[in-house]
Design a protein around this motif. Structure first.
Motif, PDB file in Angstrom:
ATOM      1  N   TYR A  16      40.005  -9.879  15.329  1.00 38.03           N
ATOM      2  CA  TYR A  16      38.753  -9.873  16.090  1.00 38.03           C
ATOM      3  C   TYR A  16      38.334 -11.279  16.406  1.00 38.03           C
ATOM      4  CZ  TYR A  16      36.284 -10.933  11.720  1.00 38.03           C
ATOM      5  OH  TYR A  16      35.844 -11.514  10.571  1.00 38.03           O
ATOM      6  N   THR A  67      31.311  -2.151  16.068  1.00 42.54           N
ATOM      7  CA  THR A  67      30.539  -2.863  17.089  1.00 42.54           C
ATOM      8  C   THR A  67      30.166  -4.263  16.637  1.00 42.54           C
ATOM      9  OG1 THR A  67      28.482  -1.892  16.284  1.00 42.54           O
ATOM     10  CG2 THR A  67      29.617  -0.740  18.088  1.00 42.54           C
ATOM     11  N   GLU A  68      30.154  -4.485  15.333  1.00 44.72           N
ATOM     12  CA  GLU A  68      29.941  -5.825  14.783  1.00 44.72           C
ATOM     13  C   GLU A  68      30.667  -5.898  13.455  1.00 44.72           C
ATOM     14  OE1 GLU A  68      26.097  -6.570  12.372  1.00 44.72           O
ATOM     15  OE2 GLU A  68      25.477  -5.318  14.042  1.00 44.72           O
TER      16      GLU A  68
END
Length: 90
Positions: free
Chosen positions: A90, A14-15
């Motif tokens: 990402y 998520t991060e």
């Protein structure tokens, strides 16, 4: 040919954990050098890559079973899952 899906470890991120210290602490302890750095996405520790003499990031995976690292190199934006041997940007 079937399209490969992203592994669950990468999909669960998520991060992305990053580092402000561009050193391998394990190499510092032994007076060794490193080539590139990888940051563990489970605990946030940064270790040297497999091109480095000691391969501390992979050793950390084998010891801890933390599956995903990101490149800690400035300008590189990718993650790697050791378990499923998959990479993603990402």
């Amino acid at each position: 040919m079937a399209q490969q899906t992203t592994c669950g470890h990468l999909a669960a991120l998520t991060e992305i954990k990053t580092t402000d210290e561009y050193v391998c602490e394990e190499c510092i302890k032994t007076g060794s050098s490193w080539v590139h750095l990888r940051t563990c996405q489970t605990c946030g520790k940064t270790h040297c890559c497999d091109s480095s003499p000691n391969k501390h990031a992979t050793k950390h995976f084998h010891h801890s079973a933390h599956p995903v690292v990101s490149s800690a190199e400035p300008g590189e934006r990718w993650v790697w899952c050791y378990v499923d041997e998959q990479m993603a940007g990402y």
